[in-house]
Scaffold this motif. Structure first.
Motif, PDB file in Angstrom:
ATOM      1  N   ARG A  35       0.833  -1.206   0.000  1.00  0.00           N
ATOM      2  CA  ARG A  35       0.000   0.000   0.000  1.00  0.00           C
ATOM      3  C   ARG A  35       0.866   1.254   0.000  1.00  0.00           C
ATOM      4  O   ARG A  35       0.600   2.205  -0.755  1.00  0.00           O
ATOM      5  N   VAL A  36       1.922   1.271   0.822  1.00  0.00           N
ATOM      6  CA  VAL A  36       2.812   2.423   0.878  1.00  0.00           C
ATOM      7  C   VAL A  36       3.595   2.556  -0.419  1.00  0.00           C
ATOM      8  O   VAL A  36       3.785   3.672  -0.937  1.00  0.00           O
ATOM      9  N   ARG A  37       4.070   1.434  -0.968  1.00  0.00           N
ATOM     10  CA  ARG A  37       4.822   1.506  -2.225  1.00  0.00           C
ATOM     11  C   ARG A  37       3.954   2.038  -3.351  1.00  0.00           C
ATOM     12  O   ARG A  37       4.397   2.854  -4.170  1.00  0.00           O
ATOM     13  N   ILE A  38       2.715   1.558  -3.430  1.00  0.00           N
ATOM     14  CA  ILE A  38       1.805   2.067  -4.468  1.00  0.00           C
ATOM     15  C   ILE A  38       1.602   3.564  -4.299  1.00  0.00           C
ATOM     16  O   ILE A  38       1.642   4.338  -5.270  1.00  0.00           O
ATOM     17  N   LEU A  39       1.396   3.995  -3.054  1.00  0.00           N
ATOM     18  CA  LEU A  39       1.167   5.415  -2.792  1.00  0.00           C
ATOM     19  C   LEU A  39       2.406   6.243  -3.145  1.00  0.00           C
ATOM     20  O   LEU A  39       2.298   7.310  -3.772  1.00  0.00           O
ATOM     21  N   LEU A  40       3.594   5.770  -2.785  1.00  0.00           N
ATOM     22  CA  LEU A  40       4.814   6.510  -3.084  1.00  0.00           C
ATOM     23  C   LEU A  40       5.045   6.621  -4.584  1.00  0.00           C
ATOM     24  O   LEU A  40       5.407   7.697  -5.096  1.00  0.00           O
ATOM     25  N   TRP A  41       4.842   5.520  -5.313  1.00  0.00           N
ATOM     26  CA  TRP A  41       5.010   5.574  -6.766  1.00  0.00           C
ATOM     27  C   TRP A  41       3.988   6.514  -7.398  1.00  0.00           C
ATOM     28  O   TRP A  41       4.313   7.272  -8.319  1.00  0.00           O
ATOM     29  N   LEU A  42       2.746   6.460  -6.908  1.00  0.00           N
ATOM     30  CA  LEU A  42       1.715   7.351  -7.447  1.00  0.00           C
ATOM     31  C   LEU A  42       2.069   8.808  -7.180  1.00  0.00           C
ATOM     32  O   LEU A  42       1.944   9.664  -8.076  1.00  0.00           O
ATOM     33  N   LEU A  43       2.527   9.099  -5.957  1.00  0.00           N
ATOM     34  CA  LEU A  43       2.911  10.472  -5.638  1.00  0.00           C
ATOM     35  C   LEU A  43       4.101  10.924  -6.474  1.00  0.00           C
ATOM     36  O   LEU A  43       4.158  12.077  -6.927  1.00  0.00           O
ATOM     37  N   LEU A  44       5.063  10.031  -6.682  1.00  0.00           N
ATOM     38  CA  LEU A  44       6.217  10.392  -7.509  1.00  0.00           C
ATOM     39  C   LEU A  44       5.790  10.726  -8.930  1.00  0.00           C
ATOM     40  O   LEU A  44       6.190  11.753  -9.500  1.00  0.00           O
ATOM     41  N   VAL A  45       4.952   9.861  -9.511  1.00  0.00           N
ATOM     42  CA  VAL A  45       4.490  10.103 -10.878  1.00  0.00           C
ATOM     43  C   VAL A  45       3.654  11.378 -10.945  1.00  0.00           C
ATOM     44  O   VAL A  45       3.816  12.206 -11.862  1.00  0.00           O
ATOM     45  N   MET A  46       2.743  11.559  -9.975  1.00  0.00           N
ATOM     46  CA  MET A  46       1.910  12.754  -9.972  1.00  0.00           C
ATOM     47  C   MET A  46       2.754  14.012  -9.787  1.00  0.00           C
ATOM     48  O   MET A  46       2.518  15.036 -10.445  1.00  0.00           O
ATOM     49  N   THR A  47       3.759  13.964  -8.901  1.00  0.00           N
ATOM     50  CA  THR A  47       4.608  15.129  -8.676  1.00  0.00           C
ATOM     51  C   THR A  47       5.371  15.503  -9.936  1.00  0.00           C
ATOM     52  O   THR A  47       5.430  16.675 -10.331  1.00  0.00           O
ATOM     53  N   VAL A  48       5.962  14.505 -10.576  1.00  0.00           N
ATOM     54  CA  VAL A  48       6.703  14.773 -11.820  1.00  0.00           C
ATOM     55  C   VAL A  48       5.769  15.321 -12.895  1.00  0.00           C
ATOM     56  O   VAL A  48       6.096  16.285 -13.605  1.00  0.00           O
ATOM     57  N   ALA A  49       4.584  14.714 -13.012  1.00  0.00           N
ATOM     58  CA  ALA A  49       3.638  15.158 -14.042  1.00  0.00           C
ATOM     59  C   ALA A  49       3.160  16.579 -13.788  1.00  0.00           C
ATOM     60  O   ALA A  49       3.166  17.427 -14.698  1.00  0.00           O
ATOM     61  N   LEU A  50       2.750  16.871 -12.542  1.00  0.00           N
ATOM     62  CA  LEU A  50       2.252  18.209 -12.241  1.00  0.00           C
ATOM     63  C   LEU A  50       3.360  19.253 -12.339  1.00  0.00           C
ATOM     64  O   LEU A  50       3.124  20.375 -12.825  1.00  0.00           O
ATOM     65  N   ALA A  51       4.557  18.923 -11.872  1.00  0.00           N
ATOM     66  CA  ALA A  51       5.670  19.862 -11.998  1.00  0.00           C
ATOM     67  C   ALA A  51       6.005  20.120 -13.457  1.00  0.00           C
ATOM     68  O   ALA A  51       6.293  21.260 -13.853  1.00  0.00           O
ATOM     69  N   SER A  52       5.946  19.073 -14.269  1.00  0.00           N
ATOM     70  CA  SER A  52       6.211  19.242 -15.705  1.00  0.00           C
ATOM     71  C   SER A  52       5.161  20.134 -16.345  1.00  0.00           C
ATOM     72  O   SER A  52       5.486  21.001 -17.168  1.00  0.00           O
ATOM     73  N   VAL A  53       3.898  19.935 -15.958  1.00  0.00           N
ATOM     74  CA  VAL A  53       2.824  20.777 -16.505  1.00  0.00           C
ATOM     75  C   VAL A  53       3.025  22.230 -16.100  1.00  0.00           C
ATOM     76  O   VAL A  53       2.910  23.158 -16.922  1.00  0.00           O
ATOM     77  N   ALA A  54       3.354  22.452 -14.816  1.00  0.00           N
ATOM     78  CA  ALA A  54       3.550  23.824 -14.343  1.00  0.00           C
ATOM     79  C   ALA A  54       4.743  24.481 -15.030  1.00  0.00           C
ATOM     80  O   ALA A  54       4.661  25.643 -15.480  1.00  0.00           O
ATOM     81  N   MET A  55       5.864  23.768 -15.130  1.00  0.00           N
ATOM     82  CA  MET A  55       7.045  24.335 -15.768  1.00  0.00           C
ATOM     83  C   MET A  55       6.800  24.595 -17.255  1.00  0.00           C
ATOM     84  O   MET A  55       7.219  25.634 -17.795  1.00  0.00           O
ATOM     85  N   THR A  56       6.122  23.662 -17.913  1.00  0.00           N
ATOM     86  CA  THR A  56       5.821  23.865 -19.332  1.00  0.00           C
ATOM     87  C   THR A  56       4.897  25.051 -19.544  1.00  0.00           C
ATOM     88  O   THR A  56       5.080  25.857 -20.464  1.00  0.00           O
ATOM     89  N   THR A  57       3.870  25.170 -18.681  1.00  0.00           N
ATOM     90  CA  THR A  57       2.952  26.308 -18.783  1.00  0.00           C
ATOM     91  C   THR A  57       3.705  27.625 -18.578  1.00  0.00           C
ATOM     92  O   THR A  57       3.506  28.596 -19.327  1.00  0.00           O
ATOM     93  N   ARG A  58       4.572  27.664 -17.587  1.00  0.00           N
ATOM     94  CA  ARG A  58       5.372  28.877 -17.349  1.00  0.00           C
ATOM     95  C   ARG A  58       6.249  29.200 -18.550  1.00  0.00           C
ATOM     96  O   ARG A  58       6.373  30.369 -18.953  1.00  0.00           O
TER      97      ARG A  58
END
Length: 505
Positions: A35-58
């Protein structure tokens, strides 16, 4: 405790101490749940994706700001160049001959943007160039018209556009020089743009996106934790059930909900527990029965040996009884070994066999088992994939069973026939038959039915179990039914049927 030194090396004497071994990586490493591993991987992917979206938008927004500023600079300088080439002095109606007058008339007709400055620079003998501009308030720390050093740098620059970076703020500029042919430019039209506010708006959007992304990550964390826990709940139940399983308690099952992969896992685990429970129950029963069956002859042998006297006749009778019991133990052990081999994949080795010839061979061998009215009832004229030795062993066992439950002169028929896709090899006797309550148990190990003539057989109850194992090894079964006129018929029903010889199909 004292400390002494020998050859420069300190040595401590005193009570002996024991140092606990360092934990190995296997014992010292903490486990991280799925459960923790799934959550950590999901957070990692979401963080990278959202940061990429924000940086690209900027990046896109800053590029749009740059394009808009460049467009404004190009537009203003183009308008001035066109005015210089085609415009005329409103007082004289003739082209401009004075740069000062040209810049003044042009600037009187312009309306700059909030962050934009339009300035005319007229050179002088040394020092900063004189400027011509419209009164225009600017929301910046230090506008260009108040920065003589910046005006001097721009006026002296050989480039037509550029970026001036100052501690008070960046300036994007473009200029059009004004001068008479063959002489150094003595004036210039400058367009300056201060991008701080545009960049600040972009940064505000970027920070807003980061804030929204942070909230989204928090919501995602909560939702993912709940969803992962719900999805993995059957896995935790499986783990808990597996940790609680013992050889004495295999009754626990996992409730199955839904039709997804986790439900399939729970069903598979429950099926495995069913098989394990049956296997352990059969093993315990088998061990108990085997111990009981072997304990009896051992007790008999020990009892006779303990009371055996010196009389030769008594010794001879004791030896005979002991030999009989040892022979019976040997048969039980051989049967047990045979049943143990039945679990192996190479228990039977099928090969093409002529069923008619095999049936005749069994009939000939069975006739030596007892004085009975032996009959070869029928034979199947076909070829089948069988293990002839195992089939012969099963049929002879059935014939021996028939001999035990018939008397001299009674009929025992042996035969084989094809019934659709199945092949039957059977032994039919004319004895008292099998009681209905015994039909379900006589094929189990160490289970004997009620004697068909009022007496129990002398076997250990493994013969029909061996017959059943041989039939199942051929992917078949044993069928029992009453013989017309009285008696019992045991048949091997096998799925090893080939086309009859000579059949064109």
């Amino acid at each position: 405790m004292t400390t002494t030194t020998t050859a420069g090396t300190p040595r401590t004497t005193g009570p002996a101490t024991t140092t606990a071994p360092a934990p190995t990586p296997e014992t010292g490493r903490r486990r991280v749940s799925a459960r923790v591993r799934i959550l950590l991987w999901l957070l990692l992917v979401m963080t990278v994706a959202l940061a990429s979206v924000a940086m690209t938008t900027r990046s896109f927004l800053l590029r749009d700001v740059d394009n808009r500023i460049n467009g404004l600079l190009t537009q203003e300088t183009g308008e001035f160049a066109n005015f210089e080439e085609r415009g005329g002095d409103p007082q004289t109606g003739r082209p401009f001959t004075d740069a000062d007058r040209l810049l003044t008339v042009f600037l009187e007709r312009q309306y700059p943007d909030t962050d934009q400055e339009l300035i005319g620079l007229v050179g002088g003998a040394g020092g900063a160039p004189r400027q011509i501009r419209q009164p225009h308030p600017l929301p910046v720390a230090l506008p260009l018209h108040r920065d003589p050093g910046a005006r001097r740098l721009i006026f002296a620059s050989p480039d037509s556009s550029g970026v001036l970076r100052r501690p008070q703020g960046e300036i994007r500029w473009a200029k059009v020089t004004v001068g008479r042919p063959g002489r150094e430019p003595d004036a210039a039209f400058v367009v300056a743009f201060h991008p701080e506010r545009e960049q600040a708006r972009v940064n505000t959007v970027f920070r807003t996106l980061l804030g929204i992304s942070g909230v989204a990550l928090l919501l995602t964390t909560g939702i993912a934790w709940a969803v992962a826990g719900r999805i993995l709940r059957p896995v935790r139940v499986v783990r808990a059930a597996a940790s609680d399983l013992t050889e004495q308690d295999l009754t626990r099952r996992i409730p199955v909900h839904g039709h997804d992969d986790i439900a399939a896992l729970a069903e598979t685990f429950n099926g495995m527990l069913d098989r394990l429970e049956r296997a352990f129950a059969a093993q315990r029963e088998f061990v108990d029965d085997a111990g009981h069956e072997l304990r009896t002859p051992i007790t008999i042998v020990r009892g006779h040996l303990e009371v055996m006297g010196d009389d030769p006749a008594e010794r001879e009778e004791t030896v005979r009884l002991v030999t009989d019991e040892l022979d019976r133990m040997s048969r039980i052990v051989e049967d047990l070994l045979l049943l143990a081999k039945a679990e192996r994949p190479d228990f039977v080795t099928p090969e093409p066999v002529q069923v008619a010839e095999l049936t005749a061979d069994v009939y000939v061998k069975a006739r030596t088992l007892g004085t009975r009215d032996w009959q070869l009832a029928e034979v199947a004229d076909l070829e089948a994939e069988l293990d002839p030795q195992r089939i012969t062993q099963a049929m002879v066992q059935l014939a021996q069973n028939a001999v035990q439950h018939t008397t001299t002169g009674q009929t025992i028929r042996i035969g084989s026939r094809a019934e659709g896709p199945h092949l039957q090899l059977y032994v039919a006797d004319s004895g008292p038959g099998v009681q209905p309550q015994d039909a379900e148990v006589i094929f189990e190990r160490f289970r004997r039915g009620t004697a068909r003539r009022g007496t129990r057989g002398s076997g250990a109850g493994l013969g029909l179990s061996i017959v059943k194992a041989i039939a199942e090894g051929h992917r078949g079964r044993v069928r029992l039914h009453a013989t017309p006129g009285g008696g019992a018929t045991f048949a091997l029903v096998l799925h090893a049927h080939r086309a009859p010889e000579g059949d064109p199909t």
